[in-house]
Design a protein around this motif. Sequence first.
Motif, PDB file in Angstrom:
ATOM      1  N   MET A   1       0.845  -1.177   0.000  1.00 33.63           N
ATOM      2  CA  MET A   1       0.000   0.000   0.000  1.00 33.63           C
ATOM      3  C   MET A   1       0.890   1.240   0.000  1.00 33.63           C
ATOM      4  SD  MET A   1      -2.945   1.065   2.760  1.00 33.63           S
ATOM      5  CE  MET A   1      -3.476  -0.638   2.842  1.00 33.63           C
ATOM      6  N   ARG A   2       0.482   2.243  -0.748  1.00 32.57           N
ATOM      7  CA  ARG A   2       1.258   3.471  -0.842  1.00 32.57           C
ATOM      8  C   ARG A   2       0.532   4.574  -0.068  1.00 32.57           C
ATOM      9  NH1 ARG A   2       3.452   6.003  -6.562  1.00 32.57           N
ATOM     10  NH2 ARG A   2       4.532   7.829  -5.725  1.00 32.57           N
ATOM     11  N   ILE A   3       1.209   5.110   0.972  1.00 33.21           N
ATOM     12  CA  ILE A   3       0.606   6.080   1.865  1.00 33.21           C
ATOM     13  C   ILE A   3       1.259   7.439   1.645  1.00 33.21           C
ATOM     14  CG2 ILE A   3       0.019   6.619   4.258  1.00 33.21           C
ATOM     15  CD1 ILE A   3      -1.054   3.934   3.284  1.00 33.21           C
ATOM     16  N   GLY A   4       0.442   8.474   1.444  1.00 26.68           N
ATOM     17  CA  GLY A   4       0.934   9.843   1.437  1.00 26.68           C
ATOM     18  C   GLY A   4       0.784  10.412   2.841  1.00 26.68           C
ATOM     19  N   LEU A   5       1.901  10.563   3.570  1.00 26.19           N
ATOM     20  CA  LEU A   5       1.877  11.058   4.944  1.00 26.19           C
ATOM     21  C   LEU A   5       2.030  12.569   4.930  1.00 26.19           C
ATOM     22  CD1 LEU A   5       1.745   9.853   7.840  1.00 26.19           C
ATOM     23  CD2 LEU A   5       4.247  10.053   7.901  1.00 26.19           C
ATOM     24  N   LEU A   6       1.032  13.281   5.442  1.00 22.48           N
ATOM     25  CA  LEU A   6       0.964  14.740   5.369  1.00 22.48           C
ATOM     26  C   LEU A   6       1.201  15.338   6.750  1.00 22.48           C
ATOM     27  CD1 LEU A   6      -2.345  14.896   3.278  1.00 22.48           C
ATOM     28  CD2 LEU A   6      -0.012  14.545   2.433  1.00 22.48           C
ATOM     29  N   THR A   7       2.188  16.221   6.858  1.00 15.91           N
ATOM     30  CA  THR A   7       2.517  16.814   8.156  1.00 15.91           C
ATOM     31  C   THR A   7       2.643  18.323   8.031  1.00 15.91           C
ATOM     32  OG1 THR A   7       4.931  16.709   7.893  1.00 15.91           O
ATOM     33  CG2 THR A   7       3.831  14.735   8.721  1.00 15.91           C
TER      34      THR A   7
ATOM     35  N   VAL B   1       5.782   4.913  10.960  1.00 15.73           N
ATOM     36  CA  VAL B   1       6.394   4.546   9.682  1.00 15.73           C
ATOM     37  C   VAL B   1       7.292   3.328   9.843  1.00 15.73           C
ATOM     38  CG1 VAL B   1       8.002   5.332   7.902  1.00 15.73           C
ATOM     39  CG2 VAL B   1       6.227   6.878   8.735  1.00 15.73           C
ATOM     40  N   ARG B   2       8.090   3.305  10.904  1.00 17.11           N
ATOM     41  CA  ARG B   2       8.995   2.172  11.102  1.00 17.11           C
ATOM     42  C   ARG B   2       8.235   0.896  11.453  1.00 17.11           C
ATOM     43  NH1 ARG B   2      14.308   3.665  11.326  1.00 17.11           N
ATOM     44  NH2 ARG B   2      14.674   5.917  11.479  1.00 17.11           N
ATOM     45  N   GLY B   3       7.105   1.054  12.121  1.00 17.76           N
ATOM     46  CA  GLY B   3       6.338  -0.124  12.503  1.00 17.76           C
ATOM     47  C   GLY B   3       5.530  -0.724  11.378  1.00 17.76           C
ATOM     48  N   LEU B   4       5.300   0.030  10.302  1.00 21.08           N
ATOM     49  CA  LEU B   4       4.518  -0.453   9.168  1.00 21.08           C
ATOM     50  C   LEU B   4       5.426  -0.619   7.953  1.00 21.08           C
ATOM     51  CD1 LEU B   4       1.269   1.671   9.614  1.00 21.08           C
ATOM     52  CD2 LEU B   4       1.632  -0.718  10.209  1.00 21.08           C
ATOM     53  N   GLY B   5       6.419  -1.458   8.094  1.00 20.46           N
ATOM     54  CA  GLY B   5       7.381  -1.656   7.027  1.00 20.46           C
ATOM     55  C   GLY B   5       6.805  -2.328   5.798  1.00 20.46           C
ATOM     56  N   GLN B   6       5.615  -2.921   5.901  1.00 22.01           N
ATOM     57  CA  GLN B   6       5.002  -3.564   4.737  1.00 22.01           C
ATOM     58  C   GLN B   6       4.395  -2.554   3.772  1.00 22.01           C
ATOM     59  OE1 GLN B   6       3.880  -3.456   7.813  1.00 22.01           O
ATOM     60  NE2 GLN B   6       1.710  -3.984   8.018  1.00 22.01           N
ATOM     61  N   HIS B   7       4.296  -1.290   4.175  1.00 25.06           N
ATOM     62  CA  HIS B   7       3.730  -0.252   3.315  1.00 25.06           C
ATOM     63  C   HIS B   7       4.832   0.705   2.849  1.00 25.06           C
ATOM     64  CE1 HIS B   7      -0.111  -1.785   4.495  1.00 25.06           C
ATOM     65  NE2 HIS B   7      -0.038  -1.324   5.734  1.00 25.06           N
ATOM     66  N   GLU B   8       4.536   1.467   1.812  1.00 20.11           N
ATOM     67  CA  GLU B   8       5.450   2.500   1.328  1.00 20.11           C
ATOM     68  C   GLU B   8       4.886   3.867   1.694  1.00 20.11           C
ATOM     69  OE1 GLU B   8       5.573   1.743  -2.837  1.00 20.11           O
ATOM     70  OE2 GLU B   8       7.206   0.306  -2.675  1.00 20.11           O
TER      71      GLU B   8
ATOM     72  N   GLU C   1      16.730  10.589  10.655  1.00 21.94           N
ATOM     73  CA  GLU C   1      17.111   9.495   9.760  1.00 21.94           C
ATOM     74  C   GLU C   1      15.857   8.728   9.347  1.00 21.94           C
ATOM     75  OE1 GLU C   1      19.947   5.490   9.767  1.00 21.94           O
ATOM     76  OE2 GLU C   1      19.904   6.866  11.478  1.00 21.94           O
ATOM     77  N   LEU C   2      15.673   8.549   8.056  1.00 21.96           N
ATOM     78  CA  LEU C   2      14.446   7.954   7.540  1.00 21.96           C
ATOM     79  C   LEU C   2      14.637   6.470   7.236  1.00 21.96           C
ATOM     80  CD1 LEU C   2      13.440  10.812   5.078  1.00 21.96           C
ATOM     81  CD2 LEU C   2      12.543  10.391   7.359  1.00 21.96           C
ATOM     82  N   PRO C   3      13.626   5.648   7.529  1.00 20.31           N
ATOM     83  CA  PRO C   3      13.711   4.220   7.216  1.00 20.31           C
ATOM     84  C   PRO C   3      13.549   3.983   5.716  1.00 20.31           C
ATOM     85  CG  PRO C   3      11.552   4.742   8.115  1.00 20.31           C
ATOM     86  CD  PRO C   3      12.365   6.004   8.216  1.00 20.31           C
ATOM     87  N   PRO C   4      13.893   2.798   5.224  1.00 17.05           N
ATOM     88  CA  PRO C   4      13.833   2.538   3.779  1.00 17.05           C
ATOM     89  C   PRO C   4      12.430   2.568   3.206  1.00 17.05           C
ATOM     90  CG  PRO C   4      14.370   0.532   5.000  1.00 17.05           C
ATOM     91  CD  PRO C   4      14.477   1.667   5.957  1.00 17.05           C
ATOM     92  N   GLN C   5      11.385   2.386   4.011  1.00 18.72           N
ATOM     93  CA  GLN C   5      10.028   2.412   3.457  1.00 18.72           C
ATOM     94  C   GLN C   5       9.547   3.825   3.105  1.00 18.72           C
ATOM     95  OE1 GLN C   5      10.953   0.967   6.329  1.00 18.72           O
ATOM     96  NE2 GLN C   5       9.415   1.169   7.935  1.00 18.72           N
ATOM     97  N   VAL C   6      10.326   4.846   3.462  1.00 17.87           N
ATOM     98  CA  VAL C   6      10.012   6.207   3.015  1.00 17.87           C
ATOM     99  C   VAL C   6      10.626   6.387   1.636  1.00 17.87           C
ATOM    100  CG1 VAL C   6      10.314   8.667   3.459  1.00 17.87           C
ATOM    101  CG2 VAL C   6       9.881   7.108   5.361  1.00 17.87           C
ATOM    102  N   ARG C   7       9.788   6.426   0.625  1.00 23.91           N
ATOM    103  CA  ARG C   7      10.267   6.509  -0.760  1.00 23.91           C
ATOM    104  C   ARG C   7      10.751   7.897  -1.119  1.00 23.91           C
ATOM    105  NH1 ARG C   7       7.675   4.218  -5.203  1.00 23.91           N
ATOM    106  NH2 ARG C   7       6.833   6.317  -5.521  1.00 23.91           N
TER     107      ARG C   7
END
Length: 589
Positions: A1-7, A26-33, A52-58
Motif C-alpha cells: 500500500m502506498r501512503i501519502g503522509l501529510l505533516t 512509519v517504522r512499525g509499518l514496514g510492509q507499506h510504502e 534518519e528515515l527508514p527505507p520504506q520512506v520513498r
Amino acid sequence: MRIGLLTEGGYPYVDGEARLWCDRLVRGLGQHEFDVYALSRSERQEARGWVELPPQVRRVRSAPLWGAGSGGRFGLGRRVRRGFAESFGELAGAVCAGADDSGQLADRFGSALYALADLARESGGSGGSGGLIGALRSESAVRALEGACRAPGAPRAARAARVPDLLAVAGELERALRPLSLDWYGDDELGAADLCHATAGGAAALPGLLARHVAGVPLLVTEYGVQLRAHYLAGAEAARARGGGEPGLGAPARALLASFHARLAAEVYRKATVITPGNAHARRWQERCGADRAKLRTVYPGLPAGRFGEVGEREDAGEPRTLIWVGRVEPAKDLISLLHAFAEVRKEEPKARLRIVGALADGPEEAAYLDHCRALAAQLFPDEADGAHAVGANPVSFEEVGGPEVPDLPAAYAAGGVVVLSSVVEGFPISLIEAMLCGRATVSTDVGAVVEVIGGTGLVVPPRNPRALAQACVALLRDPERRVRLGAAARARALELFTVEQNITAFNGIYLEIVSHCPVRREAVNEAGEPVPFAHPAEAYVPGRWAARGGASTGADGASGAPAPSWAAARQQGGGRPGLGLGLREALS
C-alpha cells in the motif's frame, strides 16, 4: 500500500511536533510504502534538517508555510484573474458570514477552495505559485475581504475590520492556503497514493483534500491535539505577524482568522473518510466542529513501554517522601499552584521534597516564568539545613533531564514515590502515561484528557486549587500500600492502552479498512490517451513481492516496482496474438 503522509511542522524535521509518533508509525509499518509531504513552519526548523528515515520512506517533498513567498500575478489572462476574483470572493463571503446551520456556507467555502486550487493548477502549479500567492496578497483580495465584511449579515467583528486588519488577514490566508499552489497532486505524486494520512488538521490536511478532489484518494485525519482548538487558545500572542516583530493582530483580524480556520476544519472533517482523535477530549471538539460521529475512531498515542519497563517492574517505589513533577516549564503547567500546594504539604509532612524535572519551553516568556518559579520557591522555602537530602538543602529543586542527578526520563520517575501533574491546560498528558508505565501513583488536575488516561488509577483534583492538590499528595504520602496498588493498576492500564504496538496495529487495520471500502480507481491509458482494457489484472493487487519470475515492472499506475509475474511480462507472439498465460505455459512445459 502506498501512503501519502501529510505533516505540518512535524515529521521528518528533527524538532517537529509529533515527530516520534510519526517515526514509530512509519517504522512499525514496514510492509507499506510512505511518501512524506511536509509543511515547515520556520526557517530554523528547516535548517535543523530531518531525522534518519527508514527505507520504506520513498520520498520527501517539503514546502514552507513561513516567509513572504514569491509574488506575482496569474499569467493566463483576464479569464483566470476574473475566476480568482469570483472564487476568492466566495471564500471571503463564507468566512465573513454569520452562523449557518443549513450547510450552505460549508458548500460555498468548499467550492471556492477547490476552485482556487483548480486555478492554481491551471496557471502552472508550483511553477506558477507566484500567481496564486501574489493574488492572495493583492489589492483585489483585500477588496474582496472588505466587501465581504461590509455585506449584510456580517458579524459585528467583521464589520469593524479596517485596512490594516484586512492586510494582515490577507497575509495569513495566503500562508494557510499556500498548499493550493504546490505541484504535489500529479499522477506520480499524491495522485498515485492509495491513501492520504494527515497527521493534523488545518493546513496539513489541505494536500489531502486536494488529492481527494483531483484523484479521488481517500483521506485519513489524525488529531492528537485539535488544530482549531490550538488556534482559539493562541489568541493575540500566537497570531503575531511572521517576521519583523510587528504587534499582535487586532480583534477583527483574529475573529476573521478564527472563522476561516473553523470553516477549513469543517471541510476537512466533512471530506475525510475516517477521523482518528487521540482521546475523548479531542473527539468532543471534533464533533462540535461538525465531524460525523460515524467517521470517528479513537486511537490513543503509543509510548515505548520497554524504555520504562525496568523502573515499572521494580518492587521499590522510589523515595517515598518525594513528589516528582516532569514536563516543559511554561505557564500552562501552573507550577505556581504546585509550589503553593507543596507549602501546604510541608506543614503536614515536614520531610517531604519536591523535584521539578523539566525542559524550558522556547521563548522569553517561559524563561521569565521559570525565574518567577525559582524566586517563589526561595521565598516559600528558605534554605534549610537538612543533611538527609543529597540534592540540596532547599526542599524544592529544579533539575533538567540529562544532568548528573537525572540522566534520563526513567531515572526522573524512579526518584520519587508520587508523580504530580498541575496543569491548567493539557491535551494528551504524555508525562502522565510515562509515570503510569513506571508504576507510579499519580495526582493530577482535571484538565484535557487526564481523567480518560488515568481511568481510576490515580487521584484527580480541580485545577488551580492548591489546597485540594496538597490534600491528595498528603493522602498518598501517608499510605504506602495505596501508592503501590495505584501504581500497579496504572502500569497495567498503560500497557493495555498506550503502547506503540497497539497504536501501530490500530492504524494498520484502519488503512486496510479504508482501502478496501474506498479503492482508488485509476484509468490506464495508452500513449494516445485511450483506455487500455484489462491493464490492471486482479493479481497485480496481491501485496508483497510474491512473483518469483519475470522482469521488474512499475505497472500502469506507477506503483511499487515489484517483480512482475512472468505471464504478465510475456510479450505478444507473432501475428498480434497474446502470449500464453502462466498456468497454461507451466502445464505445457
